[in-house]
Design a protein around this motif. Structure first.
Motif, mmCIF file in Angstrom:
data_model
loop_
_atom_site.group_PDB
_atom_site.id
_atom_site.type_symbol
_atom_site.label_atom_id
_atom_site.label_comp_id
_atom_site.label_asym_id
_atom_site.label_seq_id
_atom_site.Cartn_x
_atom_site.Cartn_y
_atom_site.Cartn_z
ATOM 1 N N ARG A 129 40.667 0.491 40.328
ATOM 2 C CA ARG A 129 39.669 1.384 40.887
ATOM 3 C C ARG A 129 38.280 0.974 40.410
ATOM 4 N N ARG A 130 38.149 0.649 39.125
ATOM 5 C CA ARG A 130 36.853 0.201 38.600
ATOM 6 C C ARG A 130 36.385 -1.058 39.308
ATOM 7 N N MET B 269 35.477 -0.250 43.023
ATOM 8 C CA MET B 269 34.221 0.503 43.132
ATOM 9 C C MET B 269 33.026 -0.394 42.810
ATOM 10 N N GLY C 111 29.727 1.223 44.579
ATOM 11 C CA GLY C 111 29.780 2.681 44.526
ATOM 12 C C GLY C 111 29.525 3.375 45.842
ATOM 13 N N CYS D 64 30.689 4.181 49.930
ATOM 14 C CA CYS D 64 31.860 4.269 50.813
ATOM 15 C C CYS D 64 31.907 3.048 51.727
ATOM 16 N N ALA E 1 30.927 6.599 47.124
ATOM 17 C CA ALA E 1 32.391 6.555 47.072
ATOM 18 C C ALA E 1 32.877 7.424 45.930
ATOM 19 N N GLU E 2 33.826 8.298 46.226
ATOM 20 C CA GLU E 2 34.398 9.190 45.224
ATOM 21 C C GLU E 2 35.874 8.910 45.005
ATOM 22 N N GLY F 41 39.317 6.116 45.516
ATOM 23 C CA GLY F 41 39.857 4.795 45.782
ATOM 24 C C GLY F 41 41.037 4.978 46.718
ATOM 25 N N ALA G 243 36.994 1.600 48.780
ATOM 26 C CA ALA G 243 36.232 2.706 48.201
ATOM 27 C C ALA G 243 35.857 3.652 49.332
ATOM 28 N N CYS H 204 34.421 7.843 50.467
ATOM 29 C CA CYS H 204 33.939 9.173 50.110
ATOM 30 C C CYS H 204 35.048 10.166 50.469
#
Length: 122
Positions: free
Chosen positions: A30-31, A34, A39, A41, A55-56, A58, A77, A79
């Motif tokens: 995920r890191r 993103m 970061g 979407c 993006a919130e 994954g 990534a 939202c």
């Protein structure tokens, strides 16, 4: 009344499924995903352009429940709005091609821009 004794449990001898390892890799993947998307979407917002919201989540382009791989290539990534809208649907080839085209603008040259990887069929 007579007491019942619990039966001893037999050890599980089934081979480990690669899907069981997914939660361990999820945080690092995920890191990386993103960071690759900066970061933002990666989904389409309309008129075939990239969504402008942060993006919130994954998400997996091909859903895991439909045979999608848990690799970084299948990571997207998204939202929360785009993630809920996509759900567990298998996307058509057109959005996949457009996402790959958009990724070429922000993914480094040595990074993979291809999207969606499915697991091999047994």
């Amino acid at each position: 009344m007579a007491r019942r004794h619990a039966r001893p449990r037999e050890p599980k001898t089934q081979p480990r499924d690669h899907r069981l390892c997914w939660p361990r890799r999820r945080r690092q993947q995920r890191r990386e995903g993103m960071a690759q998307a900066a970061g933002q979407c990666e989904m389409e917002a309309g008129f075939r352009r990239r969504c402008s919201r942060p993006a919130e989540h994954g998400d997996l382009f091909y859903p895991w429940s439909k045979g999608g791989s848990t690799s970084l290539q299948n990571f997207v990534a998204a939202c929360s709005r785009c993630n809920r809208a996509k759900g567990a649907q298998i996307p058509s080839p057109a959005p996949q091609e457009r996402l790959e085209r958009r990724r070429r603008t922000y993914v480094p040259l040595d990074g993979a821009v291809s999207v969606g990887e499915r697991q091999p069929l047994p």
